[in-house]
Scaffold this active site. Structure first.
Site, mmCIF file in Angstrom:
data_model
loop_
_atom_site.group_PDB
_atom_site.id
_atom_site.type_symbol
_atom_site.label_atom_id
_atom_site.label_comp_id
_atom_site.label_asym_id
_atom_site.label_seq_id
_atom_site.Cartn_x
_atom_site.Cartn_y
_atom_site.Cartn_z
ATOM 1 N N THR A 144 0.823 -1.207 0.000
ATOM 2 C CA THR A 144 0.000 0.000 0.000
ATOM 3 C C THR A 144 0.857 1.257 0.000
ATOM 4 O O THR A 144 1.998 1.234 0.501
ATOM 5 C CB THR A 144 -0.901 -0.012 1.253
ATOM 6 O OG1 THR A 144 -1.521 1.258 1.392
ATOM 7 C CG2 THR A 144 -0.100 -0.289 2.524
ATOM 8 N N ASP A 145 0.295 2.347 -0.494
ATOM 9 C CA ASP A 145 1.008 3.642 -0.429
ATOM 10 C C ASP A 145 1.109 4.146 1.004
ATOM 11 O O ASP A 145 1.890 5.065 1.287
ATOM 12 C CB ASP A 145 0.316 4.679 -1.324
ATOM 13 C CG ASP A 145 -1.153 4.939 -0.975
ATOM 14 O OD1 ASP A 145 -1.683 4.290 -0.048
ATOM 15 O OD2 ASP A 145 -1.757 5.798 -1.640
ATOM 16 N N GLU A 146 0.321 3.558 1.911
ATOM 17 C CA GLU A 146 0.331 4.047 3.293
ATOM 18 C C GLU A 146 1.666 3.804 4.000
ATOM 19 O O GLU A 146 1.913 4.379 5.053
ATOM 20 C CB GLU A 146 -0.789 3.380 4.096
ATOM 21 C CG GLU A 146 -2.152 3.758 3.595
ATOM 22 C CD GLU A 146 -3.259 3.290 4.511
ATOM 23 O OE1 GLU A 146 -3.001 3.036 5.697
ATOM 24 O OE2 GLU A 146 -4.388 3.166 4.025
ATOM 25 N N TYR A 171 -1.911 -0.790 11.082
ATOM 26 C CA TYR A 171 -2.022 -1.465 9.773
ATOM 27 C C TYR A 171 -0.831 -1.126 8.873
ATOM 28 O O TYR A 171 -0.150 -2.019 8.358
ATOM 29 C CB TYR A 171 -3.336 -1.054 9.083
ATOM 30 C CG TYR A 171 -3.344 -1.325 7.596
ATOM 31 C CD1 TYR A 171 -3.370 -2.621 7.099
ATOM 32 C CD2 TYR A 171 -3.293 -0.274 6.671
ATOM 33 C CE1 TYR A 171 -3.348 -2.865 5.724
ATOM 34 C CE2 TYR A 171 -3.282 -0.510 5.308
ATOM 35 C CZ TYR A 171 -3.305 -1.810 4.836
ATOM 36 O OH TYR A 171 -3.282 -2.057 3.493
ATOM 37 N N LYS A 175 2.267 -3.420 7.223
ATOM 38 C CA LYS A 175 2.514 -3.552 5.778
ATOM 39 C C LYS A 175 3.947 -3.103 5.458
ATOM 40 O O LYS A 175 4.639 -3.737 4.650
ATOM 41 C CB LYS A 175 1.510 -2.711 4.975
ATOM 42 C CG LYS A 175 0.082 -3.199 5.020
ATOM 43 C CD LYS A 175 -0.116 -4.579 4.422
ATOM 44 C CE LYS A 175 0.044 -4.621 2.924
ATOM 45 N NZ LYS A 175 -0.308 -5.948 2.358
HETATM 46 P P1 NAD Z 1 -9.704 -7.491 2.141
HETATM 47 O O1 NAD Z 1 -9.718 -7.247 3.606
HETATM 48 O O2 NAD Z 1 -10.921 -7.188 1.334
HETATM 49 O O3 NAD Z 1 -9.319 -9.011 1.838
HETATM 50 C C1 NAD Z 1 -8.317 -9.688 2.532
HETATM 51 C C2 NAD Z 1 -8.423 -11.180 2.189
HETATM 52 O O4 NAD Z 1 -7.344 -11.864 2.852
HETATM 53 C C3 NAD Z 1 -9.718 -11.829 2.674
HETATM 54 O O5 NAD Z 1 -10.229 -12.681 1.672
HETATM 55 C C4 NAD Z 1 -9.296 -12.631 3.895
HETATM 56 O O6 NAD Z 1 -10.095 -13.754 4.151
HETATM 57 C C5 NAD Z 1 -7.872 -13.002 3.520
HETATM 58 N N1 NAD Z 1 -7.008 -13.265 4.690
HETATM 59 C C6 NAD Z 1 -6.865 -12.474 5.797
HETATM 60 N N2 NAD Z 1 -6.016 -13.064 6.659
HETATM 61 C C7 NAD Z 1 -5.604 -14.233 6.083
HETATM 62 C C8 NAD Z 1 -4.721 -15.268 6.479
HETATM 63 N N3 NAD Z 1 -4.071 -15.216 7.661
HETATM 64 N N4 NAD Z 1 -4.512 -16.319 5.642
HETATM 65 C C9 NAD Z 1 -5.173 -16.376 4.454
HETATM 66 N N5 NAD Z 1 -6.037 -15.433 4.036
HETATM 67 C C10 NAD Z 1 -6.243 -14.369 4.842
HETATM 68 O O7 NAD Z 1 -8.447 -6.676 1.602
HETATM 69 P P2 NAD Z 1 -8.253 -5.885 0.234
HETATM 70 O O8 NAD Z 1 -8.770 -4.500 0.389
HETATM 71 O O9 NAD Z 1 -8.706 -6.739 -0.874
HETATM 72 O O10 NAD Z 1 -6.657 -5.782 0.194
HETATM 73 C C11 NAD Z 1 -5.872 -6.808 -0.392
HETATM 74 C C12 NAD Z 1 -4.418 -6.417 -0.330
HETATM 75 O O11 NAD Z 1 -4.219 -5.198 -1.033
HETATM 76 C C13 NAD Z 1 -3.876 -6.197 1.068
HETATM 77 O O12 NAD Z 1 -2.574 -6.708 1.144
HETATM 78 C C14 NAD Z 1 -3.863 -4.691 1.212
HETATM 79 O O13 NAD Z 1 -2.866 -4.267 2.124
HETATM 80 C C15 NAD Z 1 -3.541 -4.271 -0.188
HETATM 81 N N6 NAD Z 1 -3.991 -2.930 -0.581
HETATM 82 C C16 NAD Z 1 -5.305 -2.581 -0.410
HETATM 83 C C17 NAD Z 1 -5.738 -1.333 -0.839
HETATM 84 C C18 NAD Z 1 -7.189 -0.911 -0.697
HETATM 85 O O14 NAD Z 1 -7.550 0.203 -1.079
HETATM 86 N N7 NAD Z 1 -8.083 -1.761 -0.190
HETATM 87 C C19 NAD Z 1 -4.839 -0.449 -1.432
HETATM 88 C C20 NAD Z 1 -3.492 -0.840 -1.573
HETATM 89 C C21 NAD Z 1 -3.100 -2.091 -1.153
HETATM 90 O O1 TDX Z 2 -16.940 5.991 7.724
HETATM 91 C C1 TDX Z 2 -15.881 6.474 7.323
HETATM 92 N N1 TDX Z 2 -15.755 7.825 7.227
HETATM 93 C C2 TDX Z 2 -14.630 8.436 6.788
HETATM 94 O O2 TDX Z 2 -14.566 9.678 6.717
HETATM 95 C C3 TDX Z 2 -14.758 5.639 6.922
HETATM 96 C C4 TDX Z 2 -14.859 4.129 7.026
HETATM 97 C C5 TDX Z 2 -13.634 6.254 6.467
HETATM 98 N N2 TDX Z 2 -13.542 7.616 6.397
HETATM 99 C C6 TDX Z 2 -12.319 8.232 5.845
HETATM 100 C C7 TDX Z 2 -11.007 7.735 6.388
HETATM 101 C C8 TDX Z 2 -10.084 7.883 5.200
HETATM 102 O O3 TDX Z 2 -9.574 9.206 5.125
HETATM 103 O O4 TDX Z 2 -12.303 7.883 4.450
HETATM 104 C C9 TDX Z 2 -10.963 7.644 3.997
HETATM 105 C C10 TDX Z 2 -10.867 6.227 3.433
HETATM 106 O O5 TDX Z 2 -11.013 5.329 4.520
HETATM 107 P P1 TDX Z 2 -10.854 3.737 4.350
HETATM 108 O O6 TDX Z 2 -11.817 3.263 3.325
HETATM 109 O O7 TDX Z 2 -10.881 3.138 5.696
HETATM 110 O O8 TDX Z 2 -9.415 3.629 3.660
HETATM 111 P P2 TDX Z 2 -7.924 4.031 4.132
HETATM 112 O O9 TDX Z 2 -7.824 4.101 5.600
HETATM 113 O O10 TDX Z 2 -7.516 5.222 3.322
HETATM 114 O O11 TDX Z 2 -7.105 2.726 3.647
HETATM 115 C C11 TDX Z 2 -7.428 2.079 2.396
HETATM 116 O O12 TDX Z 2 -6.495 2.410 1.398
HETATM 117 C C12 TDX Z 2 -5.193 1.923 1.554
HETATM 118 C C13 TDX Z 2 -7.472 0.561 2.564
HETATM 119 O O13 TDX Z 2 -8.408 0.235 3.578
HETATM 120 C C14 TDX Z 2 -6.109 0.016 2.882
HETATM 121 O O14 TDX Z 2 -6.151 -1.403 2.926
HETATM 122 C C15 TDX Z 2 -5.165 0.441 1.800
HETATM 123 O O15 TDX Z 2 -3.861 0.036 2.121
#
Ligand code: NAD
Ligand code: TDX
Length: 355
Positions: A144-146, A171, A175
Site C-alpha cells: 500500500t502507499d500508506e 495497519y 505492511k
Molecule cells: P480485504 O480485507 O478485502 O481481503 C483480505 C483477504 O485476505 C480476505 O479474503 C481474507 O479472508 C484473507 N485473509 C486475511 N487473513 C488471512 C490469512 N491469515 N490467511 C489467508 N487469508 C487471509 O483486503 P483488500 O482490500 O482486498 O486488500 C488486499 C491487499 O491489497 C492487502 O494486502 C492490502 O494491504 C492491499 N492494498 C489494499 C488497498 C485498498 O484500497 N483496499 C490499497 C493498496 C493495497
Molecule cells: O466511515 C468512514 N468515514 C470516513 O470519513 C470511513 C470508514 C472512512 N472515512 C475516511 C477515512 C479515510 O480518510 O475515508 C478515507 C478512506 O477510509 P478507508 O476506506 O478506511 O481507507 P484508508 O484508511 O484510506 O485505507 C485504504 O487504502 C489503503 C485501505 O483500507 C487500505 O487497505 C489500503 O492500504
C-alpha cells in the site's frame, strides 16, 4: 535482449527478456477478498493458460462468492491460513509464482486491535517468502502507499519509489514491515520478488467497513453517512480492475527486486467523494453526520506512477471517477444479498468507537 511492447499504436515500453515471465500456475493469497478476487477474475478473463490456486482463510473479509462461478479447472480454492507453514510449503512447491494479497486490511480495526495485523501481515508474509525461497518460486508482494505515511494537504509532492517509509497506523506499519522483509529476502537470499504499493481502491466487492461502500449502504438503509474529522483528508482513488492489470504487468514484466507504485491520478478529498455519492443517489449533498476523527488520521496520499507507466507501459482504463463511482453504487444497489450479512456487525463496531 530487450522486448518491446506496444499499445497498438506504437512502442510504449520495453523489458529485459531475462525478466519476462509467463507463469502457468500461480497461488493467489487473499483471493476471496476485495482486490485479490478482482485479480483472480482478471487472470481468468485475460490469461486462458493460467491456473490459479486461491489460498484464503475466509476471515470476516473473505467471501467465496467473490470467485464463485469461475471454471473449476482454472481456479481452485484452498481454505487455509498463510501462517500455516506446512500448507504454504505444499502449495508453493507446485507453483510458478505467488501473488500475495492476503492481509488484515482495515486501519480502524488495526487501531482497535493490532494483534491479527502483526500475525497475518508480518508472520504470514514471512511464511510465504520462506517457502518461495525454498522452492524457487517467483513472489509478488501487494502493498500500500500508506507505508510512506502522509503528505500535507498543500504539498504539491506525490509519493515515488524513492520516498522514505514513514507509516502512521498499526495497519500501515505492519505492511511496511512486510515490505522490508521482502526487500531483505531479495538482497540476502536472492528471492525473485517484486513489490507494488497501490493507492486507495474502489469498485464492486469491497467490504462495507470501507469508506465508499459504508456510505453507499448507509444511504440505501436510510442512515446518514459518517464523515471523519473535517472531511478534508485526500485519498488517491483507483479502480480495482486497474490495480489488477498493473499487478499482472509487474508480475510478468517487472524487474526483479524492484518496487512499482500503482496509482491513477485520482486525488479527491473525502467530503467531495461523499457529496458525489449523495448526489448520485439522489440525496441532499449535505445530508451526512460529522463523527469522531480516526486517531493519527493520514492527511493525504498521492501516487506518482511514472515508473510503472514508462517501464512497463501500464495505463489505467478507468479514468472517469464519477462514472466508476456510479457503476459501484449500481453494483451495491443490485447486490444487497452480498453485503447485507456483514452490515449490522460492521455498524455495531463503528458505533462502539463513536464513528
Ligand atoms: P480485504 O480485507 O478485502 O481481503 C483480505 C483477504 O485476505 C480476505 O479474503 C481474507 O479472508 C484473507 N485473509 C486475511 N487473513 C488471512 C490469512 N491469515 N490467511 C489467508 N487469508 C487471509 O483486503 P483488500 O482490500 O482486498 O486488500 C488486499 C491487499 O491489497 C492487502 O494486502 C492490502 O494491504 C492491499 N492494498 C489494499 C488497498 C485498498 O484500497 N483496499 C490499497 C493498496 C493495497
Ligand atoms: O466511515 C468512514 N468515514 C470516513 O470519513 C470511513 C470508514 C472512512 N472515512 C475516511 C477515512 C479515510 O480518510 O475515508 C478515507 C478512506 O477510509 P478507508 O476506506 O478506511 O481507507 P484508508 O484508511 O484510506 O485505507 C485504504 O487504502 C489503503 C485501505 O483500507 C487500505 O487497505 C489500503 O492500504
Amino acid at each position: 535482449m530487450t522486448l518491446a511492447f506496444s499499445n497498438g499504436k506504437g512502442v510504449i515500453g520495453t523489458v529485459d527478456a531475462q525478466d519476462a515471465f509467463e507463469p502457468e500456475r500461480i497461488v493467489v493469497t487473499g483471493g476471496c477478498g476485495f482486490i485479490g478476487s478482482s485479480f483472480v477474475h482478471h487472470v481468468v478473463r485475460e490469461r486462458p493458460g493460467v491456473h490459479v490456486t486461491v489460498l484464503d482463510k475466509l476471515t470476516y473479509a473473505g467471501n467465496p462468492d467473490n470467485i464463485a462461478g469461475l471454471p473449476s479447472d482454472r481456479v481452485e480454492l484452498v481454505v487455509g491460513d498463510i501462517c500455516d507453514a506446512a500448507l504454504v510449503d505444499r502449495l508453493v512447491s507446485g507453483t510458478d509464482a505467488v501473488v500475495h494479497y492476503a492481509a488484515e486490511s482495515h486501519n480502524d480495526n488495526s487501531i482497535a486491535d493490532p494483534s491479527p495485523f502483526l500475525k497475518t501481515n508480518v508472520e504470514g508474509t514471512y511464511t510465504l517468502i520462506e517457502a518461495c525461497r525454498k522452492h524457487g518460486a517467483r513472489y509478488h508482494h501487494v502493498s500500500t502507499d500508506e507505508v510512506y505515511g502522509d503528505l500535507a494537504l498543500d504539498d504539491p509532492a506525490k509519493f515515488t519509489e524513492e520516498t522514505p517509509y514513514h507509516p502512521s497506523s498499526p495497519y500501515s506499519s505492519t505492511k511496511a514491515s512486510s515490505d522490508m522483509l521482502v526487500r531483505a529476502w531479495t538482497r540476502t537470499y536472492g528471492l525473485r520478488a517484486t513489490i507494488s504499493n497501490c493507492s486507495n481502491n474502489y469498485g464492486p466487492y469491497q467490504h462495507v467497513e470501507k469508506f465508499i461502500p459504508r456510505q453507499i449502504t448507509n444511504i440505501i438503509d436510510g442512515v446518514r453517512p459518517k464523515l471523519y474529522g473535517k472531511g478534508e483528508n485526500v485519498r488517491d482513488w483507483i479502480h480495482t480492475e486497474d490495480h489488477s492489470s498493473a499487478v499482472w504487468d509487474i508480475l510478468t514484466k517487472g524487474r526483479m527486486g524492484e518496487t512499482y507504485l500503482i496509482g491513477a491520478d485520482g486525488e479527491k478529498d473525502n467530503i467531495t467523494v461523499l457529496r458525489m455519492i449523495l448526489e448520485a443517489m439522489g440525496r441532499d449533498p449535505e445530508d451526512f453526520d460529522w463523527v469522531a476523527d480516526r486517531p493519527g488520521h493520514d492527511r493525504r496520499y498521492a501516487i506518482d506512477s511514472t515508473k510503472l507507466q514508462r517501464e512497463l507501459g501500464w495505463r489505467p482504463a478507468h479514468t472517469d471517477f464519477a462514472e466508476g463511482l456510479k457503476q459501484t453504487i449500481d453494483w451495491y444497489v443490485a447486490n444487497e444479498s452480498w453485503w447485507r450479512p456483514a452490515k449490522e456487525a460492521t455498524e455495531a463496531r463503528y458505533k462502539a468507537q463513536g464513528q
